[in-house]
Design an enzyme around this catalytic site. Structure first.
Site, mmCIF file in Angstrom:
data_model
loop_
_atom_site.group_PDB
_atom_site.id
_atom_site.type_symbol
_atom_site.label_atom_id
_atom_site.label_comp_id
_atom_site.label_asym_id
_atom_site.label_seq_id
_atom_site.Cartn_x
_atom_site.Cartn_y
_atom_site.Cartn_z
ATOM 1 N N GLU A 43 0.870 -1.174 0.000
ATOM 2 C CA GLU A 43 0.000 0.000 0.000
ATOM 3 C C GLU A 43 0.906 1.221 0.000
ATOM 4 O O GLU A 43 1.701 1.421 0.928
ATOM 5 C CB GLU A 43 -0.932 0.062 1.219
ATOM 6 C CG GLU A 43 -1.914 1.223 1.036
ATOM 7 C CD GLU A 43 -2.676 1.659 2.277
ATOM 8 O OE1 GLU A 43 -2.538 1.052 3.337
ATOM 9 O OE2 GLU A 43 -3.413 2.660 2.154
ATOM 10 N N ASP A 68 5.209 4.766 3.395
ATOM 11 C CA ASP A 68 4.892 6.193 3.538
ATOM 12 C C ASP A 68 6.184 6.926 3.905
ATOM 13 O O ASP A 68 7.114 6.329 4.423
ATOM 14 C CB ASP A 68 3.838 6.430 4.622
ATOM 15 C CG ASP A 68 3.087 7.748 4.432
ATOM 16 O OD1 ASP A 68 1.946 7.729 3.937
ATOM 17 O OD2 ASP A 68 3.665 8.822 4.759
ATOM 18 N N ASP A 117 -2.599 12.279 -1.753
ATOM 19 C CA ASP A 117 -2.751 13.739 -1.826
ATOM 20 C C ASP A 117 -3.040 14.126 -3.278
ATOM 21 O O ASP A 117 -2.315 13.704 -4.179
ATOM 22 C CB ASP A 117 -1.459 14.421 -1.355
ATOM 23 C CG ASP A 117 -1.144 14.077 0.095
ATOM 24 O OD1 ASP A 117 -2.059 14.211 0.929
ATOM 25 O OD2 ASP A 117 -0.008 13.668 0.391
ATOM 26 N N LYS A 121 -2.994 21.852 -7.667
ATOM 27 C CA LYS A 121 -2.424 22.813 -8.629
ATOM 28 C C LYS A 121 -1.701 22.068 -9.743
ATOM 29 O O LYS A 121 -0.895 21.175 -9.469
ATOM 30 C CB LYS A 121 -1.433 23.737 -7.918
ATOM 31 C CG LYS A 121 -2.118 24.667 -6.928
ATOM 32 C CD LYS A 121 -1.159 25.650 -6.339
ATOM 33 C CE LYS A 121 -1.917 26.532 -5.345
ATOM 34 N NZ LYS A 121 -1.146 26.971 -4.233
HETATM 35 C C1 LIG Z 1 -4.011 11.943 2.373
HETATM 36 S S1 LIG Z 1 -2.903 10.839 3.165
HETATM 37 C C2 LIG Z 1 -3.725 9.276 2.932
HETATM 38 C C3 LIG Z 1 -3.234 8.205 3.832
HETATM 39 C C4 LIG Z 1 -3.911 6.832 3.696
HETATM 40 N N1 LIG Z 1 -3.760 6.266 2.392
HETATM 41 C C5 LIG Z 1 -5.358 6.905 4.097
HETATM 42 O O1 LIG Z 1 -6.253 6.814 3.238
HETATM 43 O O2 LIG Z 1 -5.603 7.073 5.289
HETATM 44 C C6 LIG Z 1 -1.581 10.800 2.019
HETATM 45 C C7 LIG Z 1 -0.310 10.130 2.514
HETATM 46 O O3 LIG Z 1 0.624 10.088 1.444
HETATM 47 C C8 LIG Z 1 1.934 10.221 1.944
HETATM 48 N N2 LIG Z 1 2.774 10.627 0.815
HETATM 49 C C9 LIG Z 1 2.503 11.620 -0.075
HETATM 50 N N3 LIG Z 1 3.460 11.693 -1.015
HETATM 51 C C10 LIG Z 1 4.363 10.713 -0.720
HETATM 52 C C11 LIG Z 1 5.582 10.274 -1.312
HETATM 53 N N4 LIG Z 1 6.045 10.848 -2.409
HETATM 54 N N5 LIG Z 1 6.262 9.253 -0.745
HETATM 55 C C12 LIG Z 1 5.776 8.657 0.383
HETATM 56 N N6 LIG Z 1 4.625 9.017 0.987
HETATM 57 C C13 LIG Z 1 3.920 10.024 0.445
HETATM 58 C C14 LIG Z 1 1.775 11.265 3.040
HETATM 59 O O4 LIG Z 1 2.839 11.201 3.964
HETATM 60 C C15 LIG Z 1 0.420 10.866 3.638
HETATM 61 O O5 LIG Z 1 0.581 9.985 4.732
#
Ligand SMILES: C[S@@+](CC[C@H](N)C(=O)[O-])C[C@H]1O[C@@H](n2cnc3c(N)ncnc32)[C@H](O)[C@@H]1O
Length: 214
Positions: A43, A68, A117, A121
């Site tokens: 995941e 993550d 995320d 933009k």
């Molecule tokens: C909006 S949260 C969603 C978390 C989880 N999937 C959920 O639904 O609860 C987005 C996650 O993506 C991680 N993230 C974003 N860009 C990343 C990257 N390039 N490498 C590792 N983690 C990333 C952030 O640290 C964050 O924990």
């Protein structure tokens, strides 16, 4: 770093289910980490790994890895896994941009990306986890025909992902722009993270793509 975050980070590094020297695991996840030959499912951007935890509980026959970049979030998932004695889920704190340094070619059987995320933009589009530069990396580490599952509430990210997958030459097997409007949905997309519950409470639709890249 705030004190609580520092403490969580230190504790995270002491957990047995968190990889300490992950590049060494490249190509050896089955033999060195899981010690079995079962499917390896990751995941990506798992946050607190609520989705990976749900999958690992439901499908003990698979190996799971929550990925993550944020230690404080992984801490929550890793701690829950230890408390529940979940042994088929490990955690990797890395940037997904570097994923090919941690998995060998074709080492992974399936990927989940839940509520990434959206980076609304357009100048930040390259950070979206379904942009072509990420798809290229996923293609390398995935077995031929392996599924990638994307769940998102974000209509722009959903359409963008479809376009990027098509441009990349991938195949979209399922595209659903409101999963809960369907009578029946596959169990693997029914688990709800805190983010999903929040989106649903705000009346947002949950969108889903299942696609392959080879
Ligand atoms: C909006 S949260 C969603 C978390 C989880 N999937 C959920 O639904 O609860 C987005 C996650 O993506 C991680 N993230 C974003 N860009 C990343 C990257 N390039 N490498 C590792 N983690 C990333 C952030 O640290 C964050 O924990």
């Amino acid at each position: 770093m705030a004190k609580r975050k520092r403490e969580h980070y230190a504790e995270l590094m002491s957990f047995d289910n968190v990889l300490k020297n992950p590049p060494e695991m490249r190509g050896k996840w089955r033999e060195s980490v899981f010690k079995n030959m079962r499917p390896v499912v990751a995941e990506l951007a798992c946050g607190k790994a609520e989705y990976a935890l749900a999958l690992a509980r439901r499908f003990p026959e698979n190996n799971y890895i929550g990925v993550d970049k944020k230690g404080a979030r992984l801490w929550s998932g890793a701690k829950t896994a230890i408390e529940e004695n979940i042994t088929n889920l490990f955690f990797l704190m890395i940037l997904i941009q570097e994923i090919t340094d941690y998995f060998a070619e074709k080492e992974v059987d399936e990927l989940f990306i839940t509520f990434p995320d959206p980076y609304p933009k357009s100048r930040h589009a390259k950070h979206r986890l379904t942009s072509i530069n990420f798809l290229e990396k996923y293609r390398k580490i995935l077995k031929r025909g392996a599924s990638i599952h994307l769940k998102t509430d974000d209509a722009v990210l959903y359409e963008y992902s479809i376009n990027q997958i098509m441009e990349f030459g991938g195949n979209i097997h399922e595209s659903i722009d409101d999963i809960y409007s369907l009578q029946q949905i596959d169990e693997i997309i029914t688990f709800k993270t805190t983010y999903e519950k929040r989106h649903l409470a705000l009346g947002r639709r949950i969108r889903y793509l299942r696609f392959t890249l080879s």
